[in-house]
Design a protein around this motif. Structure first.
Motif, PDB file in Angstrom:
ATOM      1  N   ARG A 115       0.836  -1.207   0.000  1.00  0.00           N
ATOM      2  CA  ARG A 115       0.000   0.000   0.000  1.00  0.00           C
ATOM      3  C   ARG A 115       0.868   1.254   0.000  1.00  0.00           C
ATOM      4  N   GLN A 116       1.952   1.216   0.779  1.00  0.00           N
ATOM      5  CA  GLN A 116       2.844   2.374   0.829  1.00  0.00           C
ATOM      6  C   GLN A 116       3.437   2.647  -0.546  1.00  0.00           C
ATOM      7  N   MET A 117       3.913   1.598  -1.214  1.00  0.00           N
ATOM      8  CA  MET A 117       4.478   1.743  -2.548  1.00  0.00           C
ATOM      9  C   MET A 117       3.397   2.219  -3.531  1.00  0.00           C
ATOM     10  N   GLY A 118       2.188   1.701  -3.366  1.00  0.00           N
ATOM     11  CA  GLY A 118       1.091   2.106  -4.232  1.00  0.00           C
ATOM     12  C   GLY A 118       0.765   3.581  -4.076  1.00  0.00           C
ATOM     13  N   ARG A 119       0.754   4.073  -2.815  1.00  0.00           N
ATOM     14  CA  ARG A 119       0.461   5.493  -2.584  1.00  0.00           C
ATOM     15  C   ARG A 119       1.552   6.377  -3.166  1.00  0.00           C
ATOM     16  N   GLN A 120       2.791   5.916  -3.093  1.00  0.00           N
ATOM     17  CA  GLN A 120       3.892   6.708  -3.628  1.00  0.00           C
ATOM     18  C   GLN A 120       3.814   6.804  -5.153  1.00  0.00           C
ATOM     19  N   GLN A 121       3.488   5.701  -5.807  1.00  0.00           N
ATOM     20  CA  GLN A 121       3.497   5.674  -7.269  1.00  0.00           C
ATOM     21  C   GLN A 121       2.170   6.108  -7.878  1.00  0.00           C
ATOM     22  N   PHE A 122       1.077   5.965  -7.114  1.00  0.00           N
ATOM     23  CA  PHE A 122      -0.249   6.340  -7.623  1.00  0.00           C
ATOM     24  C   PHE A 122      -0.970   7.170  -6.561  1.00  0.00           C
ATOM     25  N   PRO A 123      -0.611   8.462  -6.427  1.00  0.00           N
ATOM     26  CA  PRO A 123      -1.203   9.311  -5.378  1.00  0.00           C
ATOM     27  C   PRO A 123      -2.724   9.379  -5.433  1.00  0.00           C
ATOM     28  N   ARG A 124      -3.295   9.200  -6.629  1.00  0.00           N
ATOM     29  CA  ARG A 124      -4.744   9.272  -6.766  1.00  0.00           C
ATOM     30  C   ARG A 124      -5.425   7.928  -6.546  1.00  0.00           C
ATOM     31  N   GLY A 125      -4.654   6.935  -6.220  1.00  0.00           N
ATOM     32  CA  GLY A 125      -5.231   5.617  -5.966  1.00  0.00           C
ATOM     33  C   GLY A 125      -4.659   4.552  -6.874  1.00  0.00           C
ATOM     34  N   LEU A 126      -4.245   3.440  -6.295  1.00  0.00           N
ATOM     35  CA  LEU A 126      -3.665   2.341  -7.053  1.00  0.00           C
ATOM     36  C   LEU A 126      -4.760   1.575  -7.788  1.00  0.00           C
TER      37      LEU A 126
END
Length: 658
Positions: free
Chosen positions: A67-78
């Motif tokens: 989830r942390q990596m997802g938030r970093q790479q997709f700020p608008r939602g993974l």
């Protein structure tokens, strides 16, 4: 440069969860062949994805990092479809992290508590935790860590220790890497050689126009992909919840003077101001010891003579700040007239500290020798250790006390509402207290809900509980939610009709790519056979274009980056036909027209800059090879065990199905 000689200026804050990504970057996870390898865990321990040595990589660890990596790479939602990939990356990252940390521990490189303290006091976020050298206090520290990293203090400090440990290991492994002049020359030629070429282009879009799948082909394609489509529709749940938000509590009590006094008395150690001095200094550096451990005594004597001359000028009436700007080798403080921020005990080398604290305000020292060289120190201000009064710190602690009091009210109301909900039902309990109940539609585990936002803990609770089980309280960013799972819609395989359009697009893309590769190879073979690129292109309907003179760092229309597959043209001879290569949405066949070697005279100008760049690349390659071999060795010795059942569950389309 000397740690205590840092000058004031903006400190770049580490962004939300940044330390996690520092560790991710260091793990070289995408460079390990074959993905997650290793033996299976005997029995498949539930909740554990892998065991590396004595350390366990848990399902919770993987989910949190994903989830942390997802938030970093997709700020608008993974995107939901990327969650299995993110889970795989997170699992591999944590396994590799533990591999490297285990090796660092074996080598005696694990970071100590003292190194952790030094990093917090002097590292990138020191000015957030130790502004002006003073600790912000445990509560403020805890709040900062929670707000910036969504971690507890213990978790945060453990991450910092791991980061320090990995940096120490990298330093050891990469320390002996060098770059020869021959390597520099090869790199110079690679970067600066220019080529001009003709190239024939076959467009994927043109090929795709001829691909029109029939209904029977699509149904056959659907049957062929049944396994990958299995449970492609993730589990969904419907829930009801009541949000208790501290900012929206009716008649919320404000902190009283007694609240402030109680907090002040309980945290007095945080308000103790240590002895400190604000100093200016002039540093005349001495040379470091050579490879034979000997120091150039003549250079040391010269530095002392220079320092004595500066001191003589001071005694004659010269201004300290002017001499610091002119002579000091600490360039950071020299620009500020030698000024250093307030210094507390234990933050500088002993000789400097002893001299600084022995002087009175306005006094200047004689020559002070330290491991860095010769200092002349002047004290601009001096503060004795004392306890700040409540009035002095009131503004600082007011938001903390207010937040604690509001949180206490939220906690109390949440406990009461949870108890009443279990007895009366959530809807009735909420109505009795004038609280609004929200009922969701069927949502997936990664959904973001109105009023709750992106709250993994909330979704974990909803997906962990059985339908109509007693409500539970969950802490979320906005406060506390009292939530109840209402219904479950299990994972499902979509019908042909549900995915027909997507399958048609996927089928057409796959068939077009295969046809493009086949046609590109035919173009290359025919061009080489006829020794004529233009003739072959005309026969197969390809467009012929010409490039300018380009280097490997440039791009060419349709071809793309010349540093990619197209780089094979740099090794060709004039007239030679090379390819095919993939140019994104096209197939490319090239013929070299001209090659220009870079001028040798320019080599010396860019030599040192290239050395740094090439050195960084070689260090990365050395570390990659080291970690790869280390991983393989641990696998061979049975020190890496995988729980394939848990791993498969995490990397299904739903990401975290129970």
């Amino acid at each position: 440069m000397i740690r205590f000689l840092q000058t004031p200026g903006p400190v770049k804050k580490i962004l939300l969860g940044g330390l996690l990504l520092i560790i991710c970057v260091m793990m070289v996870v995408t460079l390990i062949p074959g993905g997650i390898l290793g033996d299976a865990l005997a029995g498949g321990t539930a909740g554990t994805v892998a065991k590396v040595g004595s350390e366990h990589v848990t399902v919770q660890d993987v989910q949190q990092l994903a989830r942390q990596m997802g938030r970093q790479q997709f700020p608008r939602g993974l995107p939901q479809q990327l969650m299995p990939f993110m889970m795989q990356r997170a699992a591999e990252t944590l396994i590799m992290q533990n591999v490297v940390l285990a090796e660092a521990d074996r080598m005696g490189l694990s970071a100590s508590d003292e190194e952790l303290r030094y990093e917090l006091q002097h590292g990138p976020i020191s000015r957030e935790i130790f502004p002006n050298g003073n600790f912000i206090g445990q509560d403020a520290y805890q709040s900062f860590v929670q707000n910036q990293f969504q971690l507890s203090v213990a978790q945060f400090e453990q991450l910092v220790k791991k980061d320090l440990t990995i940096r120490k290991l990298r330093s050891v492994i990469e320390g002996g890497v060098t770059v020869s002049n021959a390597e520099l020359m090869d790199e110079y030629r690679r970067q600066n050689m220019k080529v001009k070429f003709e190239y024939a282009v076959l467009s994927l879009d043109d090929v795709a126009k001829s691909v029109t799948p029939t209904e029977s082909e699509l149904r056959a394609y659907y049957e062929k992909n049944q396994e990958s489509l299995k449970n492609a529709i993730p589990e969904q749940r419907k829930a009801a919840f009541v949000m208790i938000d501290a900012t929206k509590l009716p008649n919320a009590a404000k902190p009283t003077n007694e609240d402030f006094k109680s907090y002040y008395q309980a945290h007095q150690d945080e308000f103790r101001v240590p002895d400190s001095v604000t100093v200016r200094h002039i540093l005349i550096k001495t040379p470091e010891a050579g490879p034979d451990a000997k120091v150039d005594q003549a250079a040391v004597d010269g530095a002392r003579a220079k320092a004595e001359d500066v001191l003589k000028q001071l005694k004659a009436g010269a201004k300290f700040d002017a001499l610091a700007k002119k002579y000091s080798d600490d360039k950071g403080s020299a620009a500020e007239g030698g000024l250093l921020g307030p210094i507390t005990r234990g933050r500088t080398v002993p000789e400097f500290e002893q001299a600084a604290f022995s002087l009175n305000k306005g006094e200047t020292s004689g020559i002070v020798k330290s491991s860095y060289g010769f200092h002349i120190i002047r004290v601009d201000d001096k503060t004795s250790a004392h306890l700040q009064s409540l009035d002095e710190v009131r503004a600082r602690i007011e938001p903390i006390v207010a937040r604690q009091k509001a949180q206490a009210e939220v906690d109390k109301l949440a406990r009461t509402l949870e108890t009443e909900s279990r007895a009366q039902g959530l809807e009735k309990a909420a109505a009795a207290r004038g609280l609004q109940i929200t009922t969701t539609e069927f949502v997936s585990r990664e959904a973001s809900l109105p009023g709750v936002g992106n709250a993994p803990e909330f979704m974990e609770a909803i997906f962990a509980n059985k339908p109509m089980s007693p409500p539970v309280s969950v802490r979320v960013p906005e406060g506390i939610a009292i939530a109840q799972t209402l219904d479950v819609r299990p994972p499902a395989t979509p019908t042909f009709e549900q995915v027909r359009d997507r399958l048609a697009q996927q089928f057409k893309q796959e068939r077009s790519q295969a046809m493009l590769q086949q046609k590109s190879q035919e173009l290359a073979d025919r061009a080489r056979s006829e020794h004529n690129l233009k003739s072959a292109a005309k026969a197969l309907g390809a467009t012929v274009k010409s490039s300018d003179l380009v280097t490997a760092a440039q791009q060419v229309p349709d071809v793309g980056a010349m540093s990619g597959q197209a780089s094979i043209i740099f090794d060709a001879k004039p007239g030679e036909i090379v390819g095919p290569v993939a140019g994104g949405q096209s197939g490319i066949v090239m013929q070299l027209v001209e090659k220009q070697e870079p001028p040798a005279a320019e080599f010396e100008k860019s030599k040192e800059e290239m050395r740094e760049s090439l050195l960084a690349r070689k260090r990365g390659e050395v570390m990659e090879l080291y970690v790869t071999n280390l991983r393989q060795s641990m696998e061979k010795d049975g020190k890496i065990k995988l729980n394939q059942k848990e791993l498969a569950r995490l990397t299904t389309s739903s990401g975290t199905n129970d």
